[in-house]
Enzyme design. Sequence first.
Site, PDB file in Angstrom:
ATOM      1  N   THR A   1       0.893  -1.302  -0.007  1.00 37.81           N
ATOM      2  CA  THR A   1       0.177   0.116  -0.126  1.00 37.81           C
ATOM      3  C   THR A   1       0.960   1.233   0.078  1.00 37.81           C
ATOM      4  OG1 THR A   1      -0.195   0.058   2.407  1.00 37.81           O
ATOM      5  CG2 THR A   1      -1.809  -1.350   1.472  1.00 37.81           C
TER       6      THR A   1
ATOM      7  N   PHE B   1      18.093  13.754  10.294  1.00 36.59           N
ATOM      8  CA  PHE B   1      16.997  12.771   9.596  1.00 36.59           C
ATOM      9  C   PHE B   1      17.855  11.400   9.205  1.00 36.59           C
ATOM     10  CE2 PHE B   1      14.673  11.622   5.622  1.00 36.59           C
ATOM     11  CZ  PHE B   1      13.521  11.546   6.039  1.00 36.59           C
TER      12      PHE B   1
ATOM     13  N   HIS C   1       1.292   3.212   2.511  1.00 35.88           N
ATOM     14  CA  HIS C   1       1.476   3.659   3.974  1.00 35.88           C
ATOM     15  C   HIS C   1       2.983   4.494   4.003  1.00 35.88           C
ATOM     16  CE1 HIS C   1       3.993   0.012   4.027  1.00 35.88           C
ATOM     17  NE2 HIS C   1       4.665   0.597   5.016  1.00 35.88           N
TER      18      HIS C   1
ATOM     19  N   ARG D   1      22.029   0.233   3.652  1.00 34.41           N
ATOM     20  CA  ARG D   1      22.222   1.592   4.221  1.00 34.41           C
ATOM     21  C   ARG D   1      22.339   1.428   6.031  1.00 34.41           C
ATOM     22  NH1 ARG D   1      20.046   1.476  -0.394  1.00 34.41           N
ATOM     23  NH2 ARG D   1      20.332   3.386  -1.886  1.00 34.41           N
TER      24      ARG D   1
HETATM   25  C1  DLZ Z   1       2.263   0.598  10.315  1.00 30.48           C
HETATM   26  C2  DLZ Z   1       3.719   0.669   9.843  1.00 30.48           C
HETATM   27  C3  DLZ Z   1       4.021  -0.060   8.505  1.00 30.48           C
HETATM   28  C4  DLZ Z   1       3.131  -0.814   7.687  1.00 30.48           C
HETATM   29  N1  DLZ Z   1       5.298   0.185   8.133  1.00 30.48           N
HETATM   30  C5  DLZ Z   1       6.163   0.912   8.973  1.00 30.48           C
HETATM   31  C6  DLZ Z   1       7.542   0.902   8.564  1.00 30.48           C
HETATM   32  O1  DLZ Z   1       7.970   0.337   7.373  1.00 30.48           O
HETATM   33  N2  DLZ Z   1       8.384   1.578   9.155  1.00 30.48           N
HETATM   34  C7  DLZ Z   1       8.134   2.147  10.508  1.00 30.48           C
HETATM   35  O2  DLZ Z   1       8.930   2.632  11.144  1.00 30.48           O
HETATM   36  N3  DLZ Z   1       6.924   2.193  10.825  1.00 30.48           N
HETATM   37  C8  DLZ Z   1       5.950   1.524  10.117  1.00 30.48           C
HETATM   38  N4  DLZ Z   1       4.625   1.406  10.592  1.00 30.48           N
HETATM   39  C9  DLZ Z   1       4.414   1.702  11.836  1.00 30.48           C
HETATM   40  C10 DLZ Z   1       4.096   3.196  11.972  1.00 30.48           C
HETATM   41  O3  DLZ Z   1       5.186   4.193  11.934  1.00 30.48           O
HETATM   42  C11 DLZ Z   1       3.348   3.482  13.276  1.00 30.48           C
HETATM   43  O4  DLZ Z   1       4.017   3.192  14.291  1.00 30.48           O
HETATM   44  C12 DLZ Z   1       1.890   3.039  13.426  1.00 30.48           C
HETATM   45  O5  DLZ Z   1       1.015   3.272  12.237  1.00 30.48           O
HETATM   46  C13 DLZ Z   1       1.185   3.417  14.588  1.00 30.48           C
HETATM   47  O6  DLZ Z   1       0.967   4.771  14.591  1.00 30.48           O
END
Ligand code: DLZ
Length: 157
Positions: free
Chosen positions: A87, A114, A89, A128
């Site tokens: 997705t 960052f 996200h 990385r």
């Molecule tokens: C939910 C989510 C997803 C799908 N992927 C990652 C990611 O690749 N790296 C990351 O740091 N966090 C991910 N998260 C979690 C979100 O950052 C967050 O913790 C949740 O959506 C709860 O707010």
Amino acid sequence: MPNFLLPAPIPAETRIAIVVAEWNKNITQKLLDGAVATLAERGIDDANIDVAWVPGSWEIPLVAMRMIETGSYSAVLCLGAVIRGETTHDEHINRGVSMAMMDIALEFDMPVLFGVLTCNTLEQAIHRAGGNVGNKGVECAEAALQMIGLLATLDAS
Ligand code: DLZ
């Protein structure tokens, strides 16, 4: 010949905050290890480094801001690994987190580094986090020290 503004030496009592995401911890642990080792090599005592784990990268800015608000730190390193999935996200997290981190840096007048990997694949992230493209945690630690020194120079001028 222009005047080059050189970073001032880093005071021994300099305190550094690190906010690191648990999501993709196999990657972010390596970023953290690289950052801490680099700070230690540059004379920052372990006791002056505070590390806060957060659930995911999305949670990094709030905790970074709260740590800055304590007034205890000279810089905050933000470490995470966002990896593209099925997705969109990753786009939402990357955009929200990167913009929030810049906003915090400018609002609080503090280096906010960052160190969130924004990768298409796990392989890119591995490269990385101590692989053949370096370690983003190491880069962030070096950048933090350069910025602390440069801001000190500007304060003194
Ligand atoms: C939910 C989510 C997803 C799908 N992927 C990652 C990611 O690749 N790296 C990351 O740091 N966090 C991910 N998260 C979690 C979100 O950052 C967050 O913790 C949740 O959506 C709860 O707010």
